[in-house]
Design a protein around this motif. Structure first.
Motif, PDB file in Angstrom:
ATOM      1  N   TYR A 143       0.854  -1.186   0.000  1.00 33.38           N
ATOM      2  CA  TYR A 143       0.000   0.000   0.000  1.00 33.38           C
ATOM      3  C   TYR A 143       0.889   1.235   0.000  1.00 33.38           C
ATOM      4  O   TYR A 143       1.834   1.304   0.780  1.00 33.38           O
ATOM      5  N   SER A 144       0.569   2.191  -0.858  1.00 35.11           N
ATOM      6  CA  SER A 144       1.333   3.439  -0.936  1.00 35.11           C
ATOM      7  C   SER A 144       0.391   4.624  -0.914  1.00 35.11           C
ATOM      8  O   SER A 144      -0.783   4.501  -1.252  1.00 35.11           O
ATOM      9  N   GLY A 145       0.929   5.757  -0.539  1.00 31.87           N
ATOM     10  CA  GLY A 145       0.155   6.986  -0.519  1.00 31.87           C
ATOM     11  C   GLY A 145       0.924   8.088   0.167  1.00 31.87           C
ATOM     12  O   GLY A 145       2.158   8.086   0.185  1.00 31.87           O
ATOM     13  N   THR A 146       0.181   8.989   0.765  1.00 31.64           N
ATOM     14  CA  THR A 146       0.781  10.126   1.464  1.00 31.64           C
ATOM     15  C   THR A 146       0.326  10.134   2.913  1.00 31.64           C
ATOM     16  O   THR A 146      -0.863   9.991   3.192  1.00 31.64           O
ATOM     17  N   MET A 147       1.275  10.278   3.810  1.00 32.69           N
ATOM     18  CA  MET A 147       0.997  10.439   5.239  1.00 32.69           C
ATOM     19  C   MET A 147       1.170  11.919   5.552  1.00 32.69           C
ATOM     20  O   MET A 147       2.202  12.510   5.220  1.00 32.69           O
ATOM     21  N   TYR A 148       0.151  12.502   6.168  1.00 35.80           N
ATOM     22  CA  TYR A 148       0.194  13.912   6.555  1.00 35.80           C
ATOM     23  C   TYR A 148       0.281  13.998   8.075  1.00 35.80           C
ATOM     24  O   TYR A 148      -0.529  13.390   8.779  1.00 35.80           O
ATOM     25  N   GLY A 155      -1.515  23.115  18.427  1.00 31.37           N
ATOM     26  CA  GLY A 155      -1.099  23.367  19.805  1.00 31.37           C
ATOM     27  C   GLY A 155       0.005  22.399  20.172  1.00 31.37           C
ATOM     28  O   GLY A 155       1.032  22.347  19.519  1.00 31.37           O
ATOM     29  N   GLU A 156      -0.221  21.600  21.181  1.00 27.94           N
ATOM     30  CA  GLU A 156       0.755  20.584  21.592  1.00 27.94           C
ATOM     31  C   GLU A 156       0.386  19.190  21.085  1.00 27.94           C
ATOM     32  O   GLU A 156       1.104  18.227  21.345  1.00 27.94           O
ATOM     33  N   MET A 157      -0.742  19.073  20.381  1.00 26.70           N
ATOM     34  CA  MET A 157      -1.230  17.771  19.925  1.00 26.70           C
ATOM     35  C   MET A 157      -0.919  17.542  18.451  1.00 26.70           C
ATOM     36  O   MET A 157      -1.090  18.439  17.633  1.00 26.70           O
ATOM     37  N   TYR A 158      -0.473  16.333  18.141  1.00 27.03           N
ATOM     38  CA  TYR A 158      -0.241  15.952  16.751  1.00 27.03           C
ATOM     39  C   TYR A 158      -1.501  15.308  16.179  1.00 27.03           C
ATOM     40  O   TYR A 158      -2.248  14.640  16.896  1.00 27.03           O
ATOM     41  N   THR A 159      -1.705  15.515  14.892  1.00 29.32           N
ATOM     42  CA  THR A 159      -2.783  14.866  14.163  1.00 29.32           C
ATOM     43  C   THR A 159      -2.192  14.312  12.875  1.00 29.32           C
ATOM     44  O   THR A 159      -1.088  14.695  12.472  1.00 29.32           O
ATOM     45  N   GLY A 160      -2.928  13.424  12.243  1.00 30.74           N
ATOM     46  CA  GLY A 160      -2.422  12.885  11.000  1.00 30.74           C
ATOM     47  C   GLY A 160      -3.457  12.097  10.238  1.00 30.74           C
ATOM     48  O   GLY A 160      -4.531  11.785  10.750  1.00 30.74           O
ATOM     49  N   LYS A 161      -3.104  11.789   8.996  1.00 31.53           N
ATOM     50  CA  LYS A 161      -3.959  10.955   8.157  1.00 31.53           C
ATOM     51  C   LYS A 161      -3.102  10.292   7.099  1.00 31.53           C
ATOM     52  O   LYS A 161      -2.005  10.738   6.774  1.00 31.53           O
ATOM     53  N   LEU A 162      -3.617   9.176   6.601  1.00 32.72           N
ATOM     54  CA  LEU A 162      -3.018   8.462   5.493  1.00 32.72           C
ATOM     55  C   LEU A 162      -3.969   8.565   4.316  1.00 32.72           C
ATOM     56  O   LEU A 162      -5.181   8.379   4.481  1.00 32.72           O
ATOM     57  N   THR A 163      -3.454   8.871   3.150  1.00 30.98           N
ATOM     58  CA  THR A 163      -4.278   8.883   1.945  1.00 30.98           C
ATOM     59  C   THR A 163      -3.640   7.948   0.926  1.00 30.98           C
ATOM     60  O   THR A 163      -2.438   7.718   0.938  1.00 30.98           O
ATOM     61  N   ASP A 200      -4.603   9.066  18.203  1.00 33.68           N
ATOM     62  CA  ASP A 200      -3.647   9.058  19.323  1.00 33.68           C
ATOM     63  C   ASP A 200      -2.204   9.208  18.845  1.00 33.68           C
ATOM     64  O   ASP A 200      -1.314   8.462  19.264  1.00 33.68           O
ATOM     65  N   VAL A 201      -1.973  10.179  17.970  1.00 35.31           N
ATOM     66  CA  VAL A 201      -0.630  10.403  17.430  1.00 35.31           C
ATOM     67  C   VAL A 201       0.256  10.992  18.523  1.00 35.31           C
ATOM     68  O   VAL A 201      -0.050  12.030  19.089  1.00 35.31           O
ATOM     69  N   LYS A 202       1.333  10.295  18.796  1.00 34.97           N
ATOM     70  CA  LYS A 202       2.313  10.775  19.778  1.00 34.97           C
ATOM     71  C   LYS A 202       3.683  10.756  19.108  1.00 34.97           C
ATOM     72  O   LYS A 202       4.095   9.735  18.555  1.00 34.97           O
ATOM     73  N   ILE A 203       4.364  11.888  19.168  1.00 38.66           N
ATOM     74  CA  ILE A 203       5.718  11.985  18.628  1.00 38.66           C
ATOM     75  C   ILE A 203       6.600  12.590  19.720  1.00 38.66           C
ATOM     76  O   ILE A 203       6.328  13.681  20.210  1.00 38.66           O
ATOM     77  N   LYS A 221      10.310   9.649  17.708  1.00 42.56           N
ATOM     78  CA  LYS A 221       9.589   8.375  17.634  1.00 42.56           C
ATOM     79  C   LYS A 221       8.086   8.642  17.630  1.00 42.56           C
ATOM     80  O   LYS A 221       7.596   9.425  18.433  1.00 42.56           O
ATOM     81  N   MET A 222       7.386   7.969  16.705  1.00 37.69           N
ATOM     82  CA  MET A 222       5.943   8.157  16.585  1.00 37.69           C
ATOM     83  C   MET A 222       5.209   6.857  16.869  1.00 37.69           C
ATOM     84  O   MET A 222       5.640   5.785  16.453  1.00 37.69           O
ATOM     85  N   THR A 223       4.102   6.980  17.587  1.00 36.30           N
ATOM     86  CA  THR A 223       3.144   5.894  17.739  1.00 36.30           C
ATOM     87  C   THR A 223       1.772   6.459  17.412  1.00 36.30           C
ATOM     88  O   THR A 223       1.488   7.633  17.680  1.00 36.30           O
ATOM     89  N   CYS A 224       0.924   5.621  16.809  1.00 37.91           N
ATOM     90  CA  CYS A 224      -0.451   6.016  16.503  1.00 37.91           C
ATOM     91  C   CYS A 224      -1.235   4.762  16.148  1.00 37.91           C
ATOM     92  O   CYS A 224      -0.684   3.662  16.095  1.00 37.91           O
ATOM     93  N   SER A 225      -2.526   4.934  15.906  1.00 38.78           N
ATOM     94  CA  SER A 225      -3.363   3.829  15.468  1.00 38.78           C
ATOM     95  C   SER A 225      -4.279   4.333  14.364  1.00 38.78           C
ATOM     96  O   SER A 225      -4.463   5.533  14.191  1.00 38.78           O
ATOM     97  N   PHE A 226      -4.844   3.397  13.605  1.00 40.93           N
ATOM     98  CA  PHE A 226      -5.816   3.738  12.578  1.00 40.93           C
ATOM     99  C   PHE A 226      -6.652   2.511  12.258  1.00 40.93           C
ATOM    100  O   PHE A 226      -6.262   1.372  12.550  1.00 40.93           O
TER     101      PHE A 226
END
Length: 124
Positions: A44-49, A54-62, A72-75, A79-84
Motif C-alpha cells: 500500500y502506498s500513498g501520502t501520510m500527513y 497546539g501541543e497535539m499531533y494529528t495525521g492521516k493516510l491517503t 492518538d498520534v504521539k511523537i 519516535k511516533m506511535t499512533c493507530s488507525f
C-alpha cells in the motif's frame, strides 16, 4: 569619534538581532510519501500527513484505499506511535523519523507486522 559611532552601530544591530525570534520548525510536520510492504493484499502506498495543533499531533493516510485518520498520534524524540482503522481492523503504527525518512512497522497483532517506510515530500 569614529570608533564610538561604529560601536553604537554594532550595539544597535546586536540589540535588534537578539529581539528577533526564531520559529522552531518541527521536522516531522508535513507530507510524507509512504509504502507499507508485504501485506496479504500487496503493498500500500500513498501520502501520510502529519500536523500539530497546539501541543497535539494529528495525521492521516491517503492512498488508493481512501483517507484514514491517525488516532492518538504521539511523537517524542523522533519516535511516533499512533493507530488507525483499515478494512475493519484496528492497526497500530510505530516508527522513527530520521531527517527526511520515517521507518517503522504497522502492527496487525502481537505477531504480525508489516514494514512501513516514508520519505518527506519537498515543498514546491
Amino acid at each position: 569619534m569614529k570608533h564610538y559611532y561604529f560601536a553604537m552601530w554594532i550595539a544597535v544591530v546586536l540589540m535588534f538581532a537578539s529581539c528577533a525570534t526564531k520559529k522552531v520548525v518541527d521536522p516531522t510536520i508535513g507530507a510524507w510519501d509512504y509504502t507499507v510492504s508485504g501485506t496479504p493484499n500487496g503493498d500500500y502506498s500513498g501520502t501520510m500527513y502529519i500536523a500539530k495543533e497546539g501541543e497535539m499531533y494529528t495525521g492521516k493516510l491517503t492512498g488508493d484505499t481512501g483517507e484514514l485518520n491517525l488516532n492518538d498520534v504521539k511523537i517524542e524524540d523522533g519516535k511516533m506511535t499512533c493507530s488507525f482503522s483499515a478494512q475493519g481492523y484496528e492497526l497500530d503504527m510505530e516508527g522513527t523519523f530520521e531527517g527526511e525518512t520515517f521507518t517503522g512497522d504497522v502492527l496487525f497483532d502481537a505477531y504480525t507486522k508489516f514494514p512501513v517506510k516514508a520519505t518527506k515530500k519537498t515543498q514546491d
